[in-house]
Design a protein around this motif. Structure first.
Motif, mmCIF file in Angstrom:
data_model
loop_
_atom_site.group_PDB
_atom_site.id
_atom_site.type_symbol
_atom_site.label_atom_id
_atom_site.label_comp_id
_atom_site.label_asym_id
_atom_site.label_seq_id
_atom_site.Cartn_x
_atom_site.Cartn_y
_atom_site.Cartn_z
ATOM 1 N N ALA A 208 0.927 -0.846 0.300
ATOM 2 C CA ALA A 208 0.371 -0.012 0.133
ATOM 3 C C ALA A 208 0.619 1.395 0.275
ATOM 4 O O ALA A 208 0.415 2.589 -0.976
ATOM 5 N N GLN A 209 2.263 1.484 0.837
ATOM 6 C CA GLN A 209 2.781 2.122 0.863
ATOM 7 C C GLN A 209 3.245 2.940 -0.592
ATOM 8 O O GLN A 209 3.698 3.512 -0.773
ATOM 9 N N PHE A 210 3.884 1.467 -1.418
ATOM 10 C CA PHE A 210 4.655 1.498 -2.527
ATOM 11 C C PHE A 210 3.294 2.053 -3.603
ATOM 12 O O PHE A 210 3.917 2.825 -4.243
ATOM 13 N N VAL A 211 2.448 1.403 -4.050
ATOM 14 C CA VAL A 211 1.432 2.150 -4.155
ATOM 15 C C VAL A 211 1.196 3.309 -3.984
ATOM 16 O O VAL A 211 0.446 4.355 -5.095
ATOM 17 N N HIS A 212 0.919 3.560 -2.989
ATOM 18 C CA HIS A 212 0.531 5.433 -2.619
ATOM 19 C C HIS A 212 1.334 6.743 -3.164
ATOM 20 O O HIS A 212 1.222 7.795 -3.897
ATOM 21 N N GLY A 213 3.037 5.894 -2.673
ATOM 22 C CA GLY A 213 4.106 7.180 -3.345
ATOM 23 C C GLY A 213 4.279 6.924 -4.720
ATOM 24 O O GLY A 213 4.565 7.888 -5.424
ATOM 25 N N LEU A 214 4.051 5.736 -5.455
ATOM 26 C CA LEU A 214 3.827 5.525 -7.071
ATOM 27 C C LEU A 214 3.127 6.481 -7.014
ATOM 28 O O LEU A 214 3.057 7.310 -8.557
ATOM 29 N N VAL A 215 1.830 6.945 -6.988
ATOM 30 C CA VAL A 215 0.370 7.610 -7.393
ATOM 31 C C VAL A 215 0.986 9.000 -6.978
ATOM 32 O O VAL A 215 0.305 9.823 -8.130
ATOM 33 N N THR A 216 0.888 9.164 -6.316
ATOM 34 C CA THR A 216 1.100 10.620 -5.564
ATOM 35 C C THR A 216 2.222 11.328 -5.614
ATOM 36 O O THR A 216 2.223 12.499 -5.541
ATOM 37 N N ASN A 217 3.468 10.680 -5.868
ATOM 38 C CA ASN A 217 4.973 11.363 -6.008
ATOM 39 C C ASN A 217 4.660 12.062 -7.703
ATOM 40 O O ASN A 217 5.303 11.562 -8.654
ATOM 41 N N PRO A 218 4.500 13.471 -7.260
ATOM 42 C CA PRO A 218 5.174 14.213 -7.910
ATOM 43 C C PRO A 218 5.860 14.000 -9.545
ATOM 44 O O PRO A 218 5.775 14.350 -10.343
ATOM 45 N N PHE A 219 7.433 13.759 -9.127
ATOM 46 C CA PHE A 219 7.800 13.145 -9.026
ATOM 47 C C PHE A 219 8.321 12.071 -10.898
ATOM 48 O O PHE A 219 8.979 12.481 -12.381
ATOM 49 N N LEU B 7 11.089 6.220 -19.635
ATOM 50 C CA LEU B 7 11.774 5.122 -18.342
ATOM 51 C C LEU B 7 10.831 4.383 -17.903
ATOM 52 O O LEU B 7 10.301 3.382 -17.945
ATOM 53 N N LEU B 8 9.684 5.108 -17.291
ATOM 54 C CA LEU B 8 8.330 4.463 -16.908
ATOM 55 C C LEU B 8 7.468 3.909 -18.318
ATOM 56 O O LEU B 8 7.097 2.673 -18.267
ATOM 57 N N VAL B 9 7.578 4.608 -19.125
ATOM 58 C CA VAL B 9 6.852 4.286 -20.407
ATOM 59 C C VAL B 9 7.541 2.536 -21.362
ATOM 60 O O VAL B 9 7.370 1.424 -20.719
ATOM 61 N N VAL B 10 8.804 2.666 -21.333
ATOM 62 C CA VAL B 10 9.945 1.456 -21.623
ATOM 63 C C VAL B 10 9.623 0.616 -20.519
ATOM 64 O O VAL B 10 9.726 -0.414 -20.369
ATOM 65 N N THR B 11 9.271 0.477 -19.011
ATOM 66 C CA THR B 11 9.367 -0.082 -18.394
ATOM 67 C C THR B 11 7.500 -1.381 -18.588
ATOM 68 O O THR B 11 7.932 -1.948 -18.390
#
Length: 326
Positions: free
Chosen positions: A49-60, A268-272
């Motif tokens: 849950a922490q990983f998904v939350h950081g993945l969604v909310t991190n503006p980076f 890089l996310l697109v490639v991943t």
């Protein structure tokens, strides 16, 4: 000694009434308590849950730019090149692996030595070195000729015209893939019971027919999962063709990243994500291929994901019905 009138002996006493039947109640078996499993499950869920939350909310991560680049024509063109290189290399690598495996299993010491040397050399040299060596091959041999060995040449070719970027990428990946596929195929052939070879020889079948119709189909049960692992690795290895000037999926993302430095992470996310999609599709194909070749070797075929989902829902409904009845 006389007994008083009306007295009865012990043997003549009337039988006692049986005890009333006890009412049986359903006893529920309590499962063994496993607190460690529940604690580990809770920890994993919290971390996920922490990983998904950081993945969604991190503006980076810039998910808006990810959506912009994901289906851009330049990215799709690179994806098509990745698929083309993978397809050609997988087919040629598997064919080369089959030939090398047969040479390794032959009775000729020359063929065995040549096959072993090829596998040893190609598995020892990094793939990027092979690609760069082929890319600079024209510096060593400017022309290629076909003719009598150590004699006159009948045809001469300009190596620089034949060695396009696509050809270098496919040849380099195929040579590397054949070395690994040879060991996969050889292991699959050796896994076939020796009695199958003896039975085929007793029937007087030609060697080629024995291999095509009896040995190789049985060996595929062992070859398929191992070679699919190689195929997944091959898909990821295509990212190295960027170093021989072929703009595949990764090369296109690198090129766009140098033009738009603020979009490096979204690219890089697109490639991943695209590599995740490709490897997932290959894994699905692997499941059904393994299921197909499992016919006759197992009592029942492994259930498909849809069948597993239906079985899980049916078990859940039955469990809920039992809970309500109790």
């Amino acid at each position: 000694m006389s007994e008083p009138p009306g007295a009865t002996t012990l043997a003549e006493a009337p039988p006692a009434d049986p005890p009333p039947p006890q009412k049986l109640t359903a006893q529920r078996v309590q499962p063994l308590r496993r607190p460690g499993r529940w604690i580990a499950t809770a920890v994993v869920l919290v971390l996920a849950a922490q990983f998904v939350h950081g993945l969604v909310t991190n503006p980076f991560y810039q998910w808006d730019r990810f959506g912009y680049w994901f289906l851009r024509p330049t990215i799709l063109d690179g994806l098509l090149i990745t698929l083309e290189v993978t397809a050609w290399s997988a087919v040629l690598g598997l064919l080369g692996g089959i030939l090398l495996a047969l040479a390794r299993l032959s009775r000729s010491p020359v063929l065995r030595a040549a096959s072993w040397t090829y596998v040893w050399a190609l598995r020892s040299v990094p793939l990027i070195v092979v690609l760069l060596f082929l890319y600079n091959f024209s510096a060593l041999y400017k022309t290629l000729s076909v003719g009598v060995p150590f004699g006159p040449a009948f045809f001469t070719f300009d190596e620089s015209r034949l060695a396009t970027d696509m050809a270098i990428a496919v040849i380099g990946l195929s040579l590397n893939e054949a070395a690994y596929a040879a060991e996969v195929v050889r292991g699959g052939i050796l896994s076939v019971d020796q009695g199958q070879h003896e039975a085929a020889s007793a029937l007087g079948l030609p060697k080629g027919y024995q291999f095509r119709r009896i040995v190789f189909p049985q060996a595929l049960r062992s070859i398929t999962p191992n070679y699919v692992n190689q195929l997944i690795g091959l898909i990821k290895s295509t990212s190295l063709v960027f170093y021989v000037s072929l703009l595949d999926l990764f090369g296109t993302a690198q090129s766009m990243g140098s033009t738009y430095p603020g979009d490096i992470v979204p690219l890089l996310l697109v490639v991943t994500v695209w590599y995740l999609i490709l490897t997932s599709l290959v894994s699905v194909v692997q499941f059904y291929v393994e299921r197909y070749f499992a016919r006759g070797a197992t009592r029942s075929l492994p259930p498909t994901p849809l069948q597993k989902l239906r079985t899980g829902l049916r078990d859940l409904r039955e469990r809920a019905r039992r809970e309500a009845a109790v």
